[in-house]
Enzyme design. Structure first.
Site, PDB file in Angstrom:
ATOM      1  CE  LYS A   1      -0.154  -0.234   5.013  1.00  0.00           C
ATOM      2  NZ  LYS A   1      -0.895  -0.683   6.183  1.00  0.00           N
TER       3      LYS A   1
ATOM      4  CE1 TYR B   1      10.469  32.928   1.135  1.00  0.00           C
ATOM      5  CE2 TYR B   1      10.765  30.545   1.370  1.00  0.00           C
ATOM      6  CZ  TYR B   1      10.446  31.649   0.594  1.00  0.00           C
ATOM      7  OH  TYR B   1      10.122  31.476  -0.718  1.00  0.00           O
TER       8      TYR B   1
END
Ligand SMILES: *Cc1c(COP(=O)(O)O)cnc(C)c1O
Length: 818
Positions: free
Chosen positions: A490, A716
């Site tokens: 999965k 930033y």
């Protein structure tokens, strides 16, 4: 060429047998088989039913069905009536029988044999000797690292009279093993590459290990080793000793000197003369391997000037077969570093395992060792291609151009040289196919692979499929043989790539696969996965697609059960396989345990479905604190499963164990286990009894390096404050690639040139900044973002599952066999 093959009657006389039952003694034997998954050339093959984790006798029927008629077995209880056309040789030990055949075969050839053993460097020394000695000899060498009890036998079997020199690797891990290898190899020149400091698991002391390895030298005419490695143990060879290293040796190292362009000069004294070689490598292992090769060449009587000239041209040894995404939905398997028959056979075998594409193309160069024996060599190539079901072959080189007649059975396009191929590449169509590139170095096929490769963004997740296979086998050692195995693929196989991992699992014969959604299962079916697949969260809207692809739903409530039965009834389908999930305490999905009776009667009243399995999921199987809870889950599950099975009246598979429960809860193995994260190399370390290997490495590159002054900031919000002047590297990975923002501001680290470097400032969307802190790196250098994820996950308060599955789909996956 004299008769190369044996008849089964001859084989029965060569190997010591208990009894023989031969219906056609003239049956011709060319190929030795031991793996039912790798049957080739069945008409002329001899299958050895080897003992081991997978007992070869279980596969006789399957191998017989694929056309094999000759068998060596150690179990005489086989019902011959089931195999009317087969020849059987019954022996006491099938591996020993194969070794006896290999030893006999080797004895037929007088060409010199170099045998190589040692702790490290065997494969490199073998490959380098092949490069260094190629101008004088047509060389056969053991492929990759075929150096085991089995690998050596298979390597020697490849010998024939077109070869003038054999180079065979011998690897051992236990006392007693070298004797069998020595009897087969009987090297003329025996070589010890190195001895590692620790004694391997199988030996009680380093002396015992060295003594065992040196048994290879017993009848050798030349012994090549460093006295530093043998540590006082007597080397048993009667012949000449060519020693290297320090002290009183034949090739005495005087010193090393780094020179320009990442090269190293090694100075030495030999026969009272100063001499030197320059190698295009600088690492310690390369120096030691080069010295070893130098000593071998001296022992063979090579002139120093020839040795020095060839050493300067040594090429790195590419040890892996890489699989990459190509243009137009192709997969490119890149093996553009060597080309000889044995490595071609291995690469073709790998290509044959790729079933995601309908067609297979081989791009092949002339084989350098073929000169003078072109007829035989290219006939063998032609046979290999026929066995391996190639659709198209594109050849490069004059020898193949002249032998187009040998490839008449397939679509063949021939070019004289690599440039002409590159010029025509745009006119050849490559679409949705698997392409194997197999070229000798001088043909520079890396230019072809460059042209066929989809553009890559510099961040890649490399996945070692051998490691996945290894981990699977590690878990299998914990499981008694009747216990089935469902592999969880999965979430894109926990980030590792669904098809490639599923294909490997199919090849390794797991019993079931499980995915989360119908889409994932459909993709697997489209690419040729035939194993049963359980879908854990099938939405009713996708039931029709599910049935069309024969996917098997997990059903967890009366609503979904009824919905599903309705879809089946509309299509008049009966007996459709389903899986019943029961909630025993996880409280996620599943029928409540109290509903056993109601569910039984619902299932008894329909013939639309057949319950394939009943299962539940453990909430805290890895957590000792909750062991009492886990036991309650197991009990509740047992009760529910018994009740339902009794009502159904047919056998149903019961399963509850995930990876950690496979280790911690043997009583939970039941009929099947569900292996998830362990396959990808992550485990609960506290309970570890396994030696798992890391399967994935996330890599990127440095795009820019700059100096930033003390007091300045990076990134930033100016959050990366620098207290001193720093060298900052920007790398090509950010949170959009799955590099978690929580790794920012020094919490996370990456590895540059083997050393940890911390992040500086916030992680950006596509980029991250690192403080190089004195490491001498350059723009374009590789950066390892992560390999072992356990510690990194803990640093940001999450679990390895999240890191693995979070790597974004835009990060290319590159697969290799390491
Ligand atoms: C994911 C999953 C597993 C595998 O768990 P691991 O901890 O990765 O071994 C097993 N069973 C179910 C139902 C799952 O969803």
């Amino acid at each position: 060429m004299h008769e190369q093959f044996y008849t089964i009657l001859q084989v029965s006389e060569i190997i010591p047998s208990v009894s023989v039952s031969i219906s056609d003694g003239s049956a011709r034997i060319e190929t030795l088989l031991h793996d039912s998954r790798k049957v080739s050339n069945p008409a002329y093959a001899l299958f050895f039913a080897l003992a081991g984790r997978r007992d070869g006798h279980q596969f006789i029927e399957e191998v017989y069905a694929s056309g094999v008629r000759n068998f060596v077995v150690s179990n005489d209880e086989i019902d011959h009536a089931n195999f009317p056309a087969a020849n059987f040789i019954v022996v006491r030990d099938t591996l020993a029988a194969m070794q006896a055949l290999a030893a006999y075969h080797r004895g037929r050839f007088a060409c010199p044999v170099i045998g190589i053993t040692g702790s490290n460097g065997k494969t490199i020394v073998k490959e380098w000797l092949a490069q260094l000695l190629a101008p004088e000899y047509r060389i056969i060498r053991s492929p990759k690292s075929y150096n085991s009890q089995l690998g050596v036998a298979l390597s020697l079997w490849q010998l024939d009279d077109t070869y003038e020199l054999a180079i065979i690797e011998a690897g051992i891990s236990q006392p007693g093993e070298m004797q069998a290898l020595q009897r087969m190899i009987r090297p003329d020149i025996a070589v010890l590459t190195s001895i590692g400091p620790a004694h391997d698991d199988g030996f009680s002391s380093t002396t015992e290990k060295i003594t065992e390895k040196l048994r290879l030298f017993e009848d050798a005419k030349h012994a090549v080793y460093s006295p530093d490695d043998v540590q006082g143990v007597t080397v048993p060879s009667m012949g000449a000793h060519t020693t290297w290293g320090s002290g009183n040796v034949v090739l005495q190292v005087v010193g090393y000197e780094m020179i320009a362009d990442k090269r190293c000069r090694i100075q030495a004294r030999h026969a009272n003369t100063d001499m030197a070689i320059v190698i295009p490598f600088t690492d310690a292992a390369a120096k030691s391997n080069a010295l070893c090769c130098w000593a071998v060449m001296l022992s063979m009587g090579y002139e120093q000037s020839v040795i020095a000239h060839r050493m300067a041209l040594l090429q790195p040894v590419e040890m892996r077969l890489e699989m990459k995404k190509g243009i137009n939905n192709c997969t490119v398997i890149d093996d553009s570093y060597s080309n000889d028959l044995s490595s071609l056979a291995i690469a073709l075998d790998f290509l044959r395992q790729q079933q995601q594409h309908p067609t297979r193309t081989l791009i092949l160069s002339d084989i350098p060792g073929a000169d003078g024996h072109e007829e035989q060599v290219y006939s063998k190539v032609s046979n290999l291609l026929a066995d391996n079901k190639i659709d198209r072959i594109i050849t490069v080189g004059p020898q193949l151009l002249e032998r187009a007649d040998k490839f008449g059975f397939l679509n063949h396009i021939a070019f004289r040289d690599t440039d002409s191929l590159l010029d025509s590449l745009a006119d050849l169509t490559f679409e949705h196919e698997a392409i194997l590139l197999k070229g000798a170095r001088k043909y520079a096929f890396e230019r072809v692979s460059g042209a066929l490769m989809a553009k890559v963004h510099d961040t890649v997740l490399e996945i070692n499929l051998n490691a996945v296979e290894h981990n699977l086998n590690q878990y299998k050692t914990l499981l008694p043989s009747p216990v089935k195995l469902m592999a969880m693929v999965k979430a894109f196989s926990y980030g590792s790539g669904s098809f490639e991992v599923a294909n490997l699992l199919q090849f390794n014969k797991v019993d079931y696969l499980a995915v989360a959604y119908v889409d994932e299962g459909v993709e697997l079916r489209k690419s040729g996965i035939r194993l049963p697949i359980m879908v854990m969260s099938p939405s009713p809207a996708s039931f029709e697609a599910l049935v069309a692809r024969r996917l098997e739903p997990e059903l967890y409530s009366f609503t979904v059960l009824d919905d599903f039965i309705r879809v089946l009834s509309n299509q008049d389908v009966t007996g459709y396989p389903i899986h019943i999930k029961v909630d025993t305490g996880m409280h996620r999905l599943g029928f409540p345990v109290q509903d056993a009776k109601r569910l039984s009667s619902r299932l008894q009243n329909t013939d639309a479905v057949k319950v394939q399995s009943i299962f539940s999921h453990l909430a805290a199987a890895g957590d000792a604190e909750h062991d009492a809870f886990t036991e309650r889950q197991l009990n509740a599950f047992g009760k529910f499963a018994n009740e339902l099975t009794a009502a159904l009246g047919y056998p149903v598979i019961r399963h509850i164990a995930n990876s950690v429960a496979i280790q911690r809860w043997p009583q939970a193995h039941l009929d099947m286990v569900r292996l998830g994260i362990g396959l990808y190399g992550v485990e609960n370390k506290l309970d570890s009894r396994l030696l798992l290997q890391q399967t994935g490495t996330l890599k990127t590159v440095i795009t820019q390096i700059r100096q930033v002054a003390a007091g300045d900031s990076v990134g930033y919000g100016r959050r990366g404050r620098l207290v001193k002047e720093s060298t900052i590297a920007t790398v090509n990975i950010g949170y959009a690639d799955g590099y978690d923002r929580r790794f920012g501001n020094g919490v996370g680290y990456m590895t540059v040139k083997g050393r940890k470097v911390r992040t500086v400032g916030d992680i950006c969307m596509d980029m991250t900044m690192l403080d190089l802190d004195g490491i001498d790196a350059a723009e374009g250098d590789e950066v390892i973002v992560f390999g072992d994820v356990t510690e990194l996950a803990a640093n940001i308060g999450t679990i390895p599952y999240e890191l693995l599955t979070g790597i974004s789909q835009r990060v290319k996956r590159v697969y290799y066999y390491g």
